[in-house]
Design a protein around this motif. Structure first.
Motif, mmCIF file in Angstrom:
data_model
loop_
_atom_site.group_PDB
_atom_site.id
_atom_site.type_symbol
_atom_site.label_atom_id
_atom_site.label_comp_id
_atom_site.label_asym_id
_atom_site.label_seq_id
_atom_site.Cartn_x
_atom_site.Cartn_y
_atom_site.Cartn_z
ATOM 1 N N UNK A 296 0.827 -1.208 0.000
ATOM 2 C CA UNK A 296 0.000 0.000 0.000
ATOM 3 C C UNK A 296 0.858 1.254 0.000
ATOM 4 N N UNK A 297 1.818 1.343 0.912
ATOM 5 C CA UNK A 297 2.630 2.553 1.009
ATOM 6 C C UNK A 297 3.576 2.691 -0.189
ATOM 7 N N UNK A 298 3.983 1.573 -0.783
ATOM 8 C CA UNK A 298 4.805 1.672 -1.987
ATOM 9 C C UNK A 298 4.007 2.318 -3.124
ATOM 10 N N UNK A 299 2.761 1.887 -3.305
ATOM 11 C CA UNK A 299 1.944 2.491 -4.354
ATOM 12 C C UNK A 299 1.658 3.959 -4.050
ATOM 13 N N UNK A 300 1.371 4.276 -2.785
ATOM 14 C CA UNK A 300 1.160 5.678 -2.420
ATOM 15 C C UNK A 300 2.376 6.518 -2.777
ATOM 16 N N UNK A 301 3.552 5.972 -2.506
ATOM 17 C CA UNK A 301 4.772 6.712 -2.807
ATOM 18 C C UNK A 301 4.922 6.939 -4.306
ATOM 19 N N UNK A 302 4.594 5.938 -5.102
ATOM 20 C CA UNK A 302 4.631 6.120 -6.562
ATOM 21 C C UNK A 302 3.670 7.233 -6.982
ATOM 22 N N UNK A 303 2.467 7.211 -6.413
ATOM 23 C CA UNK A 303 1.462 8.192 -6.798
ATOM 24 C C UNK A 303 1.866 9.608 -6.371
ATOM 25 N N UNK A 304 2.505 9.735 -5.215
ATOM 26 C CA UNK A 304 3.017 11.046 -4.790
ATOM 27 C C UNK A 304 4.110 11.509 -5.752
ATOM 28 N N UNK A 305 5.008 10.590 -6.112
ATOM 29 C CA UNK A 305 6.079 10.950 -7.053
ATOM 30 C C UNK A 305 5.523 11.417 -8.391
ATOM 31 N N UNK A 306 4.403 10.814 -8.791
ATOM 32 C CA UNK A 306 3.816 11.146 -10.094
ATOM 33 C C UNK A 306 2.952 12.409 -10.070
ATOM 34 N N UNK A 307 2.757 12.992 -8.874
ATOM 35 C CA UNK A 307 1.913 14.184 -8.751
ATOM 36 C C UNK A 307 2.790 15.438 -8.752
ATOM 37 N N UNK A 308 2.644 16.302 -9.731
ATOM 38 C CA UNK A 308 3.486 17.513 -9.779
ATOM 39 C C UNK A 308 3.366 18.341 -8.503
ATOM 40 N N UNK A 309 4.521 18.723 -7.970
ATOM 41 C CA UNK A 309 4.555 19.586 -6.793
ATOM 42 C C UNK A 309 4.298 18.888 -5.479
ATOM 43 N N UNK A 310 4.099 17.559 -5.486
ATOM 44 C CA UNK A 310 3.746 16.861 -4.244
ATOM 45 C C UNK A 310 4.959 16.551 -3.373
ATOM 46 N N UNK A 311 6.120 16.414 -3.970
ATOM 47 C CA UNK A 311 7.332 16.077 -3.226
ATOM 48 C C UNK A 311 7.955 17.346 -2.655
ATOM 49 N N UNK A 312 8.396 17.284 -1.388
ATOM 50 C CA UNK A 312 9.107 18.403 -0.773
ATOM 51 C C UNK A 312 10.562 18.334 -1.249
ATOM 52 N N UNK A 313 10.822 18.932 -2.382
ATOM 53 C CA UNK A 313 12.122 18.771 -3.029
ATOM 54 C C UNK A 313 13.258 19.391 -2.222
ATOM 55 N N UNK A 314 12.986 20.486 -1.547
ATOM 56 C CA UNK A 314 14.041 21.109 -0.734
ATOM 57 C C UNK A 314 14.447 20.196 0.413
ATOM 58 N N UNK A 315 13.454 19.627 1.110
ATOM 59 C CA UNK A 315 13.767 18.709 2.211
ATOM 60 C C UNK A 315 14.525 17.495 1.678
ATOM 61 N N UNK A 316 14.044 16.917 0.589
ATOM 62 C CA UNK A 316 14.695 15.735 0.020
ATOM 63 C C UNK A 316 16.138 16.052 -0.346
ATOM 64 N N UNK A 317 16.367 17.199 -0.934
ATOM 65 C CA UNK A 317 17.710 17.587 -1.371
ATOM 66 C C UNK A 317 18.638 17.851 -0.183
ATOM 67 N N UNK A 318 18.137 18.543 0.826
ATOM 68 C CA UNK A 318 18.990 18.970 1.940
ATOM 69 C C UNK A 318 19.167 17.903 3.020
#
Length: 759
Positions: A296-318
């Motif tokens: 379930x959480x793996x699919x949710x993660x895919x769907x978040x990745x596929x949603x524009x603007x959904x990922x906190x890119x600054x947090x992920x990067x830093x």
């Protein structure tokens, strides 16, 4: 007035079944609490005792580890906490005369419920080799017996020192110090059987093997996910926190194979609304198949990745490491396999996704429903991935919340009760006490049972708990215990572990949380750490159940003096007299406990530091929070089989059975029931009310059978069944454990149901 214990074991061969409840607590909880408390304590003692539970100047509930709010009700306890207190503060007594009247062979035939109902242990008791009756023994002789056996070992690693989560910080620190002075890291604990998977996953991914939230974070969350957990029975005070979060605007998603009354509607008995309509807690119920959470959480993660603007890119990067590999793996998730693994409808997963995308602050809570599978560690890592994607660790109102089951199980681990101690902890211990602690890793619970079975361990010493009933593969565990030269249990009440013994056995009775602890240095208090890393004092108020009881710290200190000898330079006598001296040493050994005595003297205690929560600093091998990528796993069922999860009834706490009812699930007067989805039951030709044997199937080909269970048609997830432990622990193979953590896989047992011979 208090009632006498049952004379005979109640008959449980015909459980009664009614409709399950859809609300928790309310007036029925008040009535049930008072009735059970009065039976154990009487009216006056009930009032005096319960009003001290979880108060800043009172004692910590010996039940679950849920934290107390800053502003507390006068009655800051739940129904099951009151049951735990009543059982400890009971007026019933188990005296030497009781043991004279009941041979061990008779007690071994009794149920755990009957044994626990007999009352508090009053004297140290000894079972000599070849005897069938425990007999009273002096404390001096008891410590001498332990010393005889320990000094006769060819290696300290032939001894096992187990710890229950009820043990205080002070006792736990002294206990691990004694074991390591003796020369072993064989320090298994109850965490090995519950949240070891959480600690393993969190240590690798965020650098701290504990939850990252405080109560205030739940109150500030936009979305709270409760996965694999039944707080209405196992952590009832959590319902008040969820109610407050809902009032602040949070939404709640429940992910569980069973519908649970506590997550449907909560009737808070401390408010007018709670005594009438109550509060609906769950906004979305995802009735997942057992073990499908990682998918379930793996699919949710895919769907978040596929949603524009959904990922906190600054947090992920830093703040994170491993994102690209994780993202590549997550994008391979697909709807077909996920729906097969989870049993969920696509529209429910999509609704969950919308709730996630609409929420800035998310907390994920979980318990044993996630931690006791072969793939539990990657399952929990996937939840961490889910939170990291949107920056939901290290900011208010967000984070991981593994809800611990026993009142100080987290504190015991903090104090060094761990078979695989960190080198930094051993170095600090060496600096403080001037000895070289053993470096080789010791036995966890499963490995300890194997060592006893194989004759590689000969002395088993338990600081609290009911090891035999809590452990998997009951027949193997009991046979292993019987191979020991000596079994020792520090206990407040009688349980099955006292009647499944080594060649010789000791029962050492100890003070409970509710009781005054008077030592040579004056009246003492102990400390505990709750599930969210808050440390506070606990002060008992009642007179001890017997003048022959010793506190846990006193037992450890006197045993250490007897075993290690007068030449040992640890001031055990000083530690026994004044627990403040123990806390001074803890302050110099355990990070976060600096100035321990002064800080714990403040009402409510203090919060331990948590780098990811406090600073967004992640003390991992990479110096950042780690995304992980692992293959999705979930249980696959052969045709005609069901996947069984073991669970508690509402009249139960861990292995302690308070009564024979499970009010919320509609079960009365019996525990040998198996909950089966009606559609599965029809396919398997299992009528409601029929009786079956549960037979587990595992790769070793050994038949493990639990006979005589009444079939109850119940709205479980398809292909899934549920039954109470410890009665079903016999079905869990000793070697069926979680990868990495080695936790018994008690929540995903493949079983076939055979018609009982007695049906």
């Amino acid at each position: 007035m208090a009632t006498k214990p049952p004379q005979g074991d109640p008959v449980q061969d015909a459980p009664k079944v009614a409709e399950r409840k859809r609300t928790a607590a309310g007036l029925p909880a008040i009535g049930h609490t008072l009735r059970m408390a009065h039976q154990q304590m009487g009216v006056r003692r009930t009032a005096l005792t319960l009003l001290s539970v979880n108060q800043k100047d009172g004692f910590d509930c010996p039940g679950c580890a849920w934290p107390e709010p800053e502003h507390r009700h006068r009655a800051e306890f739940c129904e099951n906490g009151a049951k735990a207190v009543a059982e400890e503060a009971t007026l019933r007594r188990v005296t030497p005369e009781f043991f004279a009247a009941h041979p061990v062979s008779d007690l071994a035939r009794r149920s755990g419920y009957w044994l626990g109902q007999q009352g508090r242990l009053t004297h140290p008791m000894y079972l000599p080799e070849g005897a069938d009756h425990y007999e009273p023994v002096s404390w001096e002789r008891a410590f001498g017996i332990v010393a005889e056996e320990l000094t006769a070992l060819s290696s300290p690693d032939e001894a096992v020192f187990y710890t229950s989560g009820r043990t205080s910080n002070e006792a736990a620190f002294l206990y691990q110090l004694f074991a390591r002075k003796l020369g072993t890291n064989n320090l298994p604990d109850c965490s090995n059987m519950c949240h070891e998977s959480s600690g393993s996953a969190l240590s690798e991914t965020i650098g701290v093997g504990k939850g990252s939230v405080l109560l205030e974070d739940l109150y500030r969350a936009d979305l709270i996910v409760v996965a694999g957990q039944n707080p209405g029975t196992n952590h009832p005070r959590m319902l008040s926190a969820l109610e407050k979060a809902k009032a602040n605007g949070a939404r709640v998603v429940s992910v569980n194979p069973l519908p649970e009354a506590g997550l449907e509607r909560f009737k808070n008995p401390q408010t007018p609304k709670g005594l009438t309509a109550g509060t609906a807690l769950t906004d979305l119920f995802l009735q997942i198949r057992i073990g499908g959470d990682q998918a379930l959480f793996r699919l949710l993660n895919k769907l978040v990745l596929d949603t524009p603007g959904a990922v906190d890119e600054e947090f992920v990067r830093e703040h994170t490491h491993g994102f690209e590999e994780f993202a590549q793996t997550a994008r391979t998730a697909d709807w077909e396999s996920t729906l097969a693994a989870t049993g969920l409808a696509r529209e429910d997963v999509e609704r969950f996704l919308r709730m996630v995308l609409d929420s800035e602050r998310i907390v994920v809570c979980w318990a044993m429903g996630l931690t006791q599978h072969k793939h539990s560690v990657p399952m929990i890592r996937e939840i961490v991935n889910f939170l990291l994607l949107r920056g939901n660790i290290g900011r208010p109102g967000a984070g991981v919340c593994p809800v611990r089951g026993h009142s100080n199980v987290q504190g015991d681990r903090t104090m060094g009760i761990f078979e695989r101690p960190a080198p930094a902890f051993l170095d600090a211990l060496e600096r403080e006490f001037g000895f070289a602690p053993p470096q080789e890793h010791g036995y966890d619970v499963v490995r300890a049972i194997r060592a006893l079975r194989d004759g590689e361990a000969k002395v088993f010493f338990a600081m609290g708990g009911n090891f035999v009933s809590a452990s998997p593969d009951t027949e193997v565990t009991e046979a292993a215990m019987r191979r020991a030269r000596l079994t020792v249990h520090v206990s407040t009440k009688l349980n099955r572990s006292h009647v499944v013994t080594g060649a010789r056995a000791l029962i050492l009775p100890t003070l409970g949380r509710t009781e005054r602890d008077l030592q040579a240095g004056g009246e003492q208090f102990v400390t505990v750490e709750d599930s969210m890393g808050m440390v506070h004092a606990s002060r008992g108020r009642l007179e001890p159940a017997s003048p022959h009881l010793l506190s846990e710290p006193a037992i450890v200190c006197r045993l250490a003096r007897r075993v290690l000898g007068a030449e040992d330079d640890v001031p055990w006598e000083e530690f026994e007299k004044d627990y403040a001296a123990v806390r001074d040493r803890i302050a110099r050994v355990v990070p976060g406990f600096e100035d321990f005595n002064a800080r714990v003297a403040r009402p409510g205690g203090f919060a331990l530091p948590h780098a990811p929560r406090d600073e967004r600093r992640f003390p991992t091998a990479t110096g950042k929070a780690n995304f992980t990528a692992a293959p999705v796993e979930y249980p696959h069922l052969p045709e005609g089989r069901l996947l069984l999860q073991t669970l508690r009834s509402h009249d139960q706490y861990n292995t302690t059975v308070y009564g024979l009812d499970d009010r919320y699930r509609g079960i009365r007067n019996g525990r040998r029931v198996v909950l089966v989805n009606p559609d599965d039951a029809r396919e398997l030709k299992l009528a409601d009310g029929s009786y079956v044997d549960l037979v587990s199937e595992w790769k070793d080909g050994v038949e493990r059978r639990a006979p005589g269970f009444r079939v109850v048609h119940y709205p479980t997830a398809r292909g899934c069944a549920a039954a109470y432990y410890p009665e079903t622990n016999v079905l869990v193979p000793l070697d069926a454990t979680a990868d990495v953590s080695n936790t018994p896989a008690s929540k995903s047992v493949v079983v076939r149901l055979e018609q009982s011979a007695t049906d």
